[in-house]
Write an enzyme that holds these catalytic residues in place. Sequence first.
Site, PDB file in Angstrom:
ATOM      1  N   ASP A  41       6.201   2.587   5.992  1.00 20.64           N
ATOM      2  CA  ASP A  41       4.948   1.850   6.120  1.00 20.64           C
ATOM      3  C   ASP A  41       3.911   2.547   5.250  1.00 20.64           C
ATOM      4  O   ASP A  41       3.302   3.535   5.675  1.00 20.64           O
ATOM      5  CB  ASP A  41       4.509   1.809   7.587  1.00 20.64           C
ATOM      6  CG  ASP A  41       3.216   1.048   7.815  1.00 20.64           C
ATOM      7  OD1 ASP A  41       2.721   0.389   6.888  1.00 20.64           O
ATOM      8  OD2 ASP A  41       2.692   1.130   8.939  1.00 20.64           O
ATOM      9  N   GLU A  99      -5.064   1.708   3.001  1.00 20.17           N
ATOM     10  CA  GLU A  99      -4.870   0.565   3.891  1.00 20.17           C
ATOM     11  C   GLU A  99      -4.936   0.997   5.343  1.00 20.17           C
ATOM     12  O   GLU A  99      -5.499   0.282   6.188  1.00 20.17           O
ATOM     13  CB  GLU A  99      -3.521  -0.109   3.585  1.00 20.17           C
ATOM     14  CG  GLU A  99      -3.317  -1.468   4.275  1.00 20.17           C
ATOM     15  CD  GLU A  99      -2.692  -1.365   5.660  1.00 20.17           C
ATOM     16  OE1 GLU A  99      -2.603  -2.411   6.334  1.00 20.17           O
ATOM     17  OE2 GLU A  99      -2.310  -0.252   6.092  1.00 20.17           O
ATOM     18  N   GLU A 100      -4.360   2.147   5.645  1.00 21.99           N
ATOM     19  CA  GLU A 100      -4.265   2.600   7.038  1.00 21.99           C
ATOM     20  C   GLU A 100      -5.622   2.946   7.649  1.00 21.99           C
ATOM     21  O   GLU A 100      -5.732   3.100   8.864  1.00 21.99           O
ATOM     22  CB  GLU A 100      -3.329   3.817   7.137  1.00 21.99           C
ATOM     23  CG  GLU A 100      -1.883   3.550   6.737  1.00 21.99           C
ATOM     24  CD  GLU A 100      -1.124   2.722   7.761  1.00 21.99           C
ATOM     25  OE1 GLU A 100      -1.702   2.415   8.824  1.00 21.99           O
ATOM     26  OE2 GLU A 100       0.039   2.389   7.502  1.00 21.99           O
ATOM     27  N   HIS A 153       5.241   3.977  12.396  1.00 22.06           N
ATOM     28  CA  HIS A 153       4.292   5.085  12.587  1.00 22.06           C
ATOM     29  C   HIS A 153       4.927   6.269  13.311  1.00 22.06           C
ATOM     30  O   HIS A 153       4.282   6.962  14.099  1.00 22.06           O
ATOM     31  CB  HIS A 153       3.025   4.614  13.311  1.00 22.06           C
ATOM     32  CG  HIS A 153       2.051   3.922  12.405  1.00 22.06           C
ATOM     33  ND1 HIS A 153       0.696   3.928  12.615  1.00 22.06           N
ATOM     34  CD2 HIS A 153       2.247   3.212  11.278  1.00 22.06           C
ATOM     35  CE1 HIS A 153       0.093   3.243  11.652  1.00 22.06           C
ATOM     36  NE2 HIS A 153       1.032   2.793  10.820  1.00 22.06           N
ATOM     37  N   HIS A 167       0.824  -1.219   0.000  1.00 24.34           N
ATOM     38  CA  HIS A 167       0.000   0.000   0.000  1.00 24.34           C
ATOM     39  C   HIS A 167       0.854   1.264   0.000  1.00 24.34           C
ATOM     40  O   HIS A 167       1.907   1.333   0.629  1.00 24.34           O
ATOM     41  CB  HIS A 167      -1.012  -0.011   1.148  1.00 24.34           C
ATOM     42  CG  HIS A 167      -0.451   0.135   2.536  1.00 24.34           C
ATOM     43  ND1 HIS A 167      -0.178   1.349   3.112  1.00 24.34           N
ATOM     44  CD2 HIS A 167      -0.148  -0.800   3.479  1.00 24.34           C
ATOM     45  CE1 HIS A 167       0.259   1.177   4.346  1.00 24.34           C
ATOM     46  NE2 HIS A 167       0.294  -0.119   4.594  1.00 24.34           N
TER      47      HIS A 167
END
Length: 356
Positions: free
Chosen positions: A178, A212-213, A322, A66
């Site tokens: 990420d 996605e998140e 994150h 993603h």
Amino acid sequence: MREASIEFLQQLLQAPSPSGYEQPAQRIFRSYIAPFAQVTSDVMGNVFGFIPGAGDNLPRVMLVGHSDEIGLQVRYVDDNGFIFFGSIGGVDPHITPGMRVNVQAAHGPVKGVVGKKPIHLIEPKERDNVIKLEAQYIDIGAKDKAEALSLIRVGDAITFAVGFERLHGDRVTSRGFDDKAGSFVVAEVLREVAALAQPLAVDLYGVSSVQEEVGLRGGTTSCYSIKPDVGICVEVDFATDQPDVDKKHNGEVGLGKGPILPRGANINPVLFDLLSGAAETDHIPVQYTGIPRATGTDANVMQISRGGVATALVKIPLRYMHTPVETLELADLENCVKLIVATLARITDKNAFIPQ
């Protein structure tokens, strides 16, 4: 790692792409894969690269990483021009005060800082308290509300004002690994497959997914469109070789020791064996973890799409997930690409993945 690949990785990471605002990064992904794959996009903003295989009725294999990153969003501007914001994805309120940010406005990024009361003015009993995100604010230097709203709009995305930096050796840091690391691996696999002397016996779809998140949304719609027989999700995972992470939570995972192959309910055992066998035969370092339930990744929605998909996860060890200083080792990205390409060459029969 070859210089052109590093340049692509840097551009991908630098591009702002909070969930729902991914297109700057998606344009870079689309441009990079266009010379060696058939490129399409959908209404969600997912980008697909397709490389057909040799033969008829081939297995449809979907790779996905993603492109969206965590971020912030403008929610309110007060009379003095200070911006109040909400989180896009899982933003830790511990780390935001004092951060430099970019408000991604219509006419380009507007620089700002997340304000913080000086420690001298904070009562001792309050110094250990976490300031809730809704109480934090951004200062872009505007004199009042009207001036602020001449520069930005409610709903604008906000990113941390940091980018790609090299640390010692092969290790690098950036916001957004990420999961732009996953999108990067997908693109590099497409490039490597396109350069093979003989086409694979699979129809290969490489996807840079969105949102996605905030609920695995792009992965869900991509699977529904592609209808894969086999799916490999490329994600990041918690490295446990930093002082404050307990190995009992996620196993023994370190930077530079190769990609991670999880086992568990979300993972097709036949596909797992293909991946681990390819790693052993081709001398590619890998690490193993256990995930006893559904994973919080696109692999979860892929596995249960339509009538079910033979699904696996290949994960990249990552420190400080994150945060604006996510850290990984470039060799792990390269070995992730090698592992997936080696595994794709071993897939020939879509019916081989039914557990016996």
